[in-house]
Structure formats: structure tokens, C-alpha cells
Design an enzyme around this catalytic site. Structure first.
Site, short mmCIF file in Angstrom:
data_model
loop_
_atom_site.label_atom_id
_atom_site.label_comp_id
_atom_site.label_asym_id
_atom_site.label_seq_id
_atom_site.Cartn_x
_atom_site.Cartn_y
_atom_site.Cartn_z
N ASP A 197 0.27 -7.70 1.42
CA ASP A 197 0.67 -6.32 1.65
C ASP A 197 2.19 -6.17 1.66
OD1 ASP A 197 0.34 -3.62 1.90
OD2 ASP A 197 -0.03 -3.64 4.06
N HIS A 215 0.81 -1.22 0.00
CA HIS A 215 0.00 0.00 0.00
C HIS A 215 0.85 1.27 0.00
CE1 HIS A 215 0.44 -0.49 4.48
NE2 HIS A 215 0.57 0.81 4.40
N SER A 252 4.67 2.78 7.74
CA SER A 252 4.39 1.60 6.92
C SER A 252 5.59 1.20 6.08
CB SER A 252 3.21 1.88 5.98
OG SER A 252 2.00 1.77 6.67
#
Length: 507
Positions: A257, A223, A339
Site C-alpha cells: 500500500d 489506494h 491516507s
């Protein structure tokens, strides 16, 4: 929030009398005891209730969202999301309060009566006067010691014999041990990059990644780079020394992910981070997270492993597909922008990729918080490494599958979901136009599973929902043989299932 003396009244100490009083003072009545100040109260948030009937490993909320890269504009907070969104400021005015006034002993040592001024003779020897004199003497003695200490530290060097020792500066040969947070951070920061991704529409955000090998491959979250993955998107990586390089996407795995990007014109002195063994991580182990929370590059935070094998389903809110992980949970501060960054142990080895956080939900003023509340989730590095190798070799991920469709609701048993449902992952009763509930000739079909069966255990792990089952399946590899326990018509049975495979994210 409180301070040591907060809420406690400090009685004033009477100053020492003049050195040459005109006449002995008359005995004074003892002063009235001061009323204690009302102690400040601190609100403590109540504990979050747990759903009834949950299995030993509660399943994730399907609405859980991965931490996206820090966007140009704040995105709505979700229950768990990728670290990329801003949180509202919560600062207050007039805090902290001024510190309480402390008593001035013996005239304060600077002006007023001298430190340790002599006391006048008492006119009469009474018990009350003796006690007061002893108390005054104790306070003045403390003042004398303070005055001498101040004088010795502040005086000019007027002769020999001084015993004052000044504190020295940090020794030039001072070194931080490799196992300290500072030592690990110093060794790891040069191998961590801040990733900037931008799509064709100009939208994008900031995330984190780390050097995977000397060829210039960088491991991060899908992402983080998704906005730049489409044609025409821009991708760059900036090192802690400020050097910036263009990069390109090598491969992405939306379900895991995980993504791998590669530096263009990579420098020759790249130093990959060491990879640990996430299977050997223990609850309570120290953790260090490195990333760019809210765009603040090269930020280091610390914590511990709070839990293992935590099933998490997350989504960045840009599409209907979710990512699933059997995550490492940590209380190290992780925020939007962390992230894709490494979660490191005390030995300096990567044990996970920071990917999602649990949000606090809607605030009292109709706003949502989007910052760390001590619940961060990382993809175990053993799983991420397997995915990275697939992406580098073929550019696409490979998923282990059982060949059956299951519901994704929490407690998705025969009761239809919710607290009253039987815990487990129920195989769908009916398929759809393109897919049957059980793939003919697939692993579940060969193992004898039927539509409506409720899977309650996969390997050694209890299953309480569809996302929990998917998270556990994806910790394995195609071809693995795993014991599976299910219920049918109230009867429990166990079979061994051989996992199949699915390539790519198209399905």
C-alpha cells in the site's frame, strides 16, 4: 459530557439589607435545605471483547480496509479502511445545557444594594444569629473584594498611584520551540500536499502525501492514487500555500500500500521531510498526524504511539487483493483523507505513513461510522522507504517470500480456523491449478517445511494467523535469513529460512 457545576444545586444568597432600615428585622427561621438536583448520567461505551486464545500479537481481520481518499460519495464502512470515507453527523439539539445560575453577592455590584452595605444591628445575640452573621459577612467580604477589583480595572485614570497592571498582548519576540506541536507543524506543513486523484470514469478522491526528495517525488498510499493510475486518469498535488501542480505515478506497490508520484514542473525550493527510524519508536512516544480529513487540507492532530508491530490486513474494497503491514498504532485522530500523510514524532521526523483506521462497525440505526475512534495504523517509515527506493529505481515493488501458501483466516491452524483452532499460520494442504502449496526448490522447500505445517513463530515474533505471518515477512528483505518455528504432528521444530523474492503485484 458534564460541566463543573452540573448536577449540583447552588443555594441562593440573600441580598444585603437596605442601608437605612425602618426597624430591626425579626429573626428569620433558617431556610430549608434545597434538594440536590439529579446528577446527569454519561454513557460510556463498553470495551471491545478480545477473541479467546489469541497470541501475544493478535492477527488482523482479513476484512480490514485501508483508508481510501475522501470520495465524492460515502462508501460502506468496513472494520478498518483507508482514510477516505465520510462519517454521519452525530450532533445533537439542545446541548450543551445552559450554565447554572450563580448567586449574586452583595447586590451584584451593578444596581440593587451597594457592595458591602452595612448590616443592621441584631436585636438579640444568639448562637444561630451569630453563625448567620458570620456567613453573611464572608459572602459580603467576597463581594467587596470583587467590587474593588472591578472598580480598579474599570476606572478612568484620574490620578497617580494606581497599581492596576493590564495584561499585555503576545510579545513580538515570542517564538514557539521547535519541539512543540506548533513548531513541528509549522516546519512540516509546507512539505505536505493534498492529493486529488480522478479516474477515467470521473470517480476519485482526496488523500495526502509528503515531499520525499528535491526532485519532486512524493510518498503516499497506493489506494490514494489507484483510481488515477490507469490511462487517462488525472492527478494533482496542492501545497499548504495553495499552489497546485499536476503529477504522475512513478510506481505502486499494492501489497505494501505504498506509491510514489512525481510533480510535473516541480518548483526548485522543495524541502523534503526528514525521515526517522521507526525501529526505535517506543510505545508512548508523541505523534503528530498531518493530512486532509474529509477534504479539510492542512489539518494537524496529535496523539501517542499506542502499540507497535500491529499486524493489519486492509483493503480499499475495490478489488479482492489485500495489503499487509506490521503497523504502528496511534490514537492521533486519523480520518478519511488522512491516507498517505506523514505520522511525525516530536523531533519533526516522519516515522510512518498513515494508512488505515479501525471502524466502529454498524451503528444502532443500521448505519456505519466511518471516522476516528482512536485506532489508526501507519506503515513504518523504514519499510516504506525501502519500497519507495524500489519504485523510484525500477517502477515495481520487490516482495520477500518463503515460497509457501498459507491460510488467511484468524487462528488458521489444523482445527480449520476460529477460536478452537491452533494459533499459527498453516501451510495449505493443497495448492491450486497454478500454484503448489510449497514452491519446489523455494525457501520453504529447502528448509524442510511440508504442507500442513503450522508456523508459530517468525524471527522473534509469535504468529497467530496467515496475515500476521505475511506482515512480518514483508518487514524483511529478500536474502535475509530468519529463524522459523513450526509444529508438525504435535512436535515443534525451528529452522533457518533464507527469504526469496517476488517482483511486481501480478501474483
Amino acid at each position: 459530557m458534564s460541566t463543573e457545576n452540573e448536577g449540583t444545586a447552588v443555594p441562593a444568597v440573600p441580598p444585603a439589607p437596605s442601608s437605612a432600615p425602618a426597624a430591626p428585622p425579626a429573626p428569620a427561621a433558617p431556610p430549608a435545605a434545597p434538594a440536590p438536583a439529579e446528577a446527569e448520567q454519561t454513557l460510556v461505551h463498553g470495551a471491545v471483547p478480545q477473541p479467546e486464545g489469541s497470541a501475544p500479537r493478535p492477527g488482523p481481520d482479513p476484512a480490514t480496509t485501508p483508508m481510501p481518499a475522501t470520495p465524492d460519495a460515502p462508501a460502506p464502512a468496513q472494520q478498518a479502511y483507508a482514510a477516505h470515507e465520510s462519517a454521519p453527523s452525530q450532533g445533537g439539539v439542545g446541548w450543551p445545557p445552559p450554565p447554572p445560575t450563580l448567586p449574586s453577592y452583595g447586590g451584584g455590584g451593578h444596581g440593587g444594594e451597594p457592595w458591602g452595605a452595612p448590616q443592621p444591628p441584631a436585636p438579640r445575640r444568639r448562637a444561630g444569629g451569630l453563625i448567620a452573621a458570620v456567613v453573611a459577612a464572608a459572602l459580603v467580604a467576597g463581594g467587596i473584594g470583587g467590587a474593588i477589583g472591578y472598580f480598579a480595572a474599570d476606572r478612568e485614570d484620574n490620578g497617580s498611584g494606581s497599581t492596576t497592571v493590564a495584561s499585555s498582548n503576545t510579545p513580538k519576540d515570542f517564538k514557539r520551540d521547535p519541539g512543540t506541536v506548533a513548531g513541528v507543524a509549522a516546519a512540516s506543513l509546507p512539505s505536505v500536499v493534498t492529493i486529488e486523484a480522478q479516474g477515467n470514469d470521473g470517480e476519485g478522491g482526496t488523500g495526502t502525501g509528503f515531499i520525499y526528495d528535491k526532485e519532486g517525488h512524493i510518498l503516499t498510499n497506493n489506494h490514494v492514487v489507484a483510481s488515477a493510475a490507469s490511462g487517462g486518469g488525472k492527478l494533482s498535488a496542492t501545497f499548504s500555500n495553495g499552489k497546485k501542480y499536476d503529477a504522475e505515478v512513478v510506481g505502486r506497490a499494492q501489497g505494501y500500500d505504498v506509491a510514489v508520484i512525481k510533480l510535473k514542473n516541480a518548483p526548485a525550493n522543495l524541502k523534503p521531510l526528514s525521515l526517522g527510524d521507526s525501529d526505535k519508536v517506543a510505545v508512548g512516544d508523541s505523534t503528530i498526524a498531518i493530512g486532509a480529513p474529509f477534504g479539510l487540507s492542512n489539518t494537524v492532530t496529535t496523539g501517542i504511539i499506542s502499540a507497535k508491530n500491529r499486524p493489519v490486513a486492509s483493503s480499499d474494497g475495490q478489488n479482492s487483493k489485500a495489503s499487509y503491514m506490521s503497523a504502528l498504532q496511534t490514537d492521533a485522530s486519523i480520518n478519511p483523507g488522512n491516507s498517505g500523510g506523514p505520522l511525525i514524532n516530536s523531533a519533526g521526523a516522519v516515522i510512518g505513513i498513515n494508512s488505515a483506521i479501525q471502524s466502529a462497525g454498524a451503528g444502532g440505526m443500521g448505519q456505519s461510522q466511518a471516522g476516528s475512534i482512536g485506532l489508526g495504523f501507519a506503515i513504518p517509515i523504514n519499510q516504506a522507504k525501502n519500497v519507495a527506493e524500489q519504485l523510484i529505481k525500477t517502477g515495481q515493488p520487490v516482495y520477500p517470500v518463503i515460497g509457501a501458501s498459507v491460510g488467511i483466516q484468524q487462528g488458521s491452524g489444523p482445527g480449520g480456523g476460529g477460536p478452537s483452532a491452533t494459533d499459527g499460520a498453516q501451510i495449505s494442504q493443497q495448492g491450486n491449478a497454478s500454484q503448489q502449496p510449497i514452491t519446489p526448490g523455494g525457501p520453504a522447500d529447502k528448509a524442510g517445511l511440508k504442507p500442513g505445517d503450522v508456523i508459530t513463530k517468525f524471527g522473534d515474533m509469535p504468529i497467530d494467523s496467515g496475515p500476521t505471518l505475511i506482515s512480518e515477512i514483508w518487514t524483511h528483505k529478500p536474502g535475509d535469513q530468519v529463524p522459523l518455528t513450526y509444529k508438525r504432528d504435535g512436535k515443534e521444530s525451528t529452522v533457518t529460512i533464507t527469504l526469496g523474492e517476488r517482483k511486481g503485484d501480478s501474483n
